[in-house]
Design an enzyme around this catalytic site. Structure first.
Site, PDB file in Angstrom:
ATOM      1  N   HIS A  83     -13.156  -1.805  -6.851  1.00  0.00           N
ATOM      2  CA  HIS A  83     -12.573  -3.012  -7.425  1.00  0.00           C
ATOM      3  C   HIS A  83     -12.184  -3.798  -6.179  1.00  0.00           C
ATOM      4  O   HIS A  83     -11.344  -3.339  -5.407  1.00  0.00           O
ATOM      5  CB  HIS A  83     -11.352  -2.629  -8.264  1.00  0.00           C
ATOM      6  CG  HIS A  83     -10.597  -3.773  -8.859  1.00  0.00           C
ATOM      7  ND1 HIS A  83     -10.150  -3.729 -10.151  1.00  0.00           N
ATOM      8  CD2 HIS A  83     -10.189  -4.967  -8.372  1.00  0.00           C
ATOM      9  CE1 HIS A  83      -9.493  -4.847 -10.437  1.00  0.00           C
ATOM     10  NE2 HIS A  83      -9.503  -5.609  -9.348  1.00  0.00           N
TER      11      HIS A  83
ATOM     12  N   HIS B 298     -10.790  -5.523  -3.128  1.00  0.00           N
ATOM     13  CA  HIS B 298      -9.414  -5.670  -2.686  1.00  0.00           C
ATOM     14  C   HIS B 298      -9.384  -5.909  -1.180  1.00  0.00           C
ATOM     15  O   HIS B 298     -10.248  -5.443  -0.451  1.00  0.00           O
ATOM     16  CB  HIS B 298      -8.561  -4.448  -3.059  1.00  0.00           C
ATOM     17  CG  HIS B 298      -9.058  -3.152  -2.517  1.00  0.00           C
ATOM     18  ND1 HIS B 298     -10.164  -2.503  -3.029  1.00  0.00           N
ATOM     19  CD2 HIS B 298      -8.598  -2.373  -1.505  1.00  0.00           C
ATOM     20  CE1 HIS B 298     -10.360  -1.377  -2.371  1.00  0.00           C
ATOM     21  NE2 HIS B 298      -9.429  -1.279  -1.423  1.00  0.00           N
TER      22      HIS B 298
ATOM     23  N   THR C 137     -12.831   3.234  -1.261  1.00  0.00           N
ATOM     24  CA  THR C 137     -12.596   4.338  -2.190  1.00  0.00           C
ATOM     25  C   THR C 137     -12.327   3.853  -3.608  1.00  0.00           C
ATOM     26  O   THR C 137     -12.461   4.626  -4.549  1.00  0.00           O
ATOM     27  CB  THR C 137     -11.419   5.223  -1.729  1.00  0.00           C
ATOM     28  OG1 THR C 137     -10.250   4.415  -1.611  1.00  0.00           O
ATOM     29  CG2 THR C 137     -11.741   5.886  -0.389  1.00  0.00           C
TER      30      THR C 137
ATOM     31  N   GLY D  74     -15.660   3.142   3.989  1.00  0.00           N
ATOM     32  CA  GLY D  74     -14.281   3.508   3.682  1.00  0.00           C
ATOM     33  C   GLY D  74     -13.763   2.994   2.352  1.00  0.00           C
ATOM     34  O   GLY D  74     -12.590   3.192   2.037  1.00  0.00           O
TER      35      GLY D  74
ATOM     36  N   ASP E 123       0.847  -1.185   0.000  1.00  0.00           N
ATOM     37  CA  ASP E 123       0.000   0.000   0.000  1.00  0.00           C
ATOM     38  C   ASP E 123       0.888   1.242   0.000  1.00  0.00           C
ATOM     39  O   ASP E 123       1.883   1.283   0.731  1.00  0.00           O
ATOM     40  CB  ASP E 123      -0.920  -0.012   1.223  1.00  0.00           C
ATOM     41  CG  ASP E 123      -2.045   0.991   1.110  1.00  0.00           C
ATOM     42  OD1 ASP E 123      -1.758   2.202   1.061  1.00  0.00           O
ATOM     43  OD2 ASP E 123      -3.202   0.568   1.062  1.00  0.00           O
TER      44      ASP E 123
ATOM     45  N   HIS F 178      -7.081  -5.709   2.355  1.00  0.00           N
ATOM     46  CA  HIS F 178      -5.951  -5.110   3.048  1.00  0.00           C
ATOM     47  C   HIS F 178      -5.396  -6.161   4.004  1.00  0.00           C
ATOM     48  O   HIS F 178      -6.135  -6.678   4.850  1.00  0.00           O
ATOM     49  CB  HIS F 178      -6.400  -3.891   3.863  1.00  0.00           C
ATOM     50  CG  HIS F 178      -6.948  -2.776   3.049  1.00  0.00           C
ATOM     51  ND1 HIS F 178      -6.208  -1.665   2.714  1.00  0.00           N
ATOM     52  CD2 HIS F 178      -8.176  -2.590   2.496  1.00  0.00           C
ATOM     53  CE1 HIS F 178      -6.951  -0.839   2.001  1.00  0.00           C
ATOM     54  NE2 HIS F 178      -8.156  -1.384   1.858  1.00  0.00           N
TER      55      HIS F 178
ATOM     56  N   ASN G 250     -13.238  -3.507   2.706  1.00  0.00           N
ATOM     57  CA  ASN G 250     -14.215  -2.432   2.879  1.00  0.00           C
ATOM     58  C   ASN G 250     -15.264  -2.578   1.778  1.00  0.00           C
ATOM     59  O   ASN G 250     -14.919  -2.798   0.620  1.00  0.00           O
ATOM     60  CB  ASN G 250     -13.543  -1.063   2.781  1.00  0.00           C
ATOM     61  CG  ASN G 250     -12.529  -0.845   3.877  1.00  0.00           C
ATOM     62  OD1 ASN G 250     -12.714  -1.287   5.001  1.00  0.00           O
ATOM     63  ND2 ASN G 250     -11.448  -0.176   3.556  1.00  0.00           N
TER      64      ASN G 250
END
Length: 113
Positions: A98, A100, A95, A93, A31, A102, A87
């Site tokens: 697509h 993904h 943004t 949260g 990230d 974390h 998310n």
């Protein structure tokens, strides 16, 4: 046709990234704005799924692969201890729409929640 997501642009090589994992279906990168000592992103190379619920309904095997890869990367980067976060929705949260994950680890604090 919608604009390609940032992740689709990373897959296409249009945006640089620091790759930590890649196979035929999934890409893992660091990230660029980490919230923990280890903060990796895992995402399908396809932009077909906006969130984890869509991925679970449309391709549960791909979701299972992402979870398994998260464990593999956590083993390599933070002693196998990690938080896996998806998310879903702007109010939660998200943004980039697509799907993904974390992968957060390496000594989490309240700030990384």
């Amino acid at each position: 046709m919608a604009e390609p997501s940032v992740f689709e642009r990373i897959v296409a090589g249009e945006i640089p990234s620091t790759k930590v994992f890649e196979n035929e279906r999934v890409l893992g990168i660091r990230d660029i704005a980490p919230k923990a000592p280890v903060h990796l992103l895992l995402f399908p190379k396809t932009g077909e799924y906006a969130n984890v619920a869509e991925l679970a309904a449309g391709d549960p095997a791909l979701l299972a692969d992402i979870v398994a890869i998260a464990q593999q990367l956590a083993d390599e980067h933070c002693g196998g201890q990690y938080r896996l976060v998806f998310n879903t929705g702007a109010d939660a949260g998200q943004t980039v729409f697509h799907v993904h994950a974390h992968v957060l680890g390496g000594g989490l604090t309240e700030a990384s929640l």
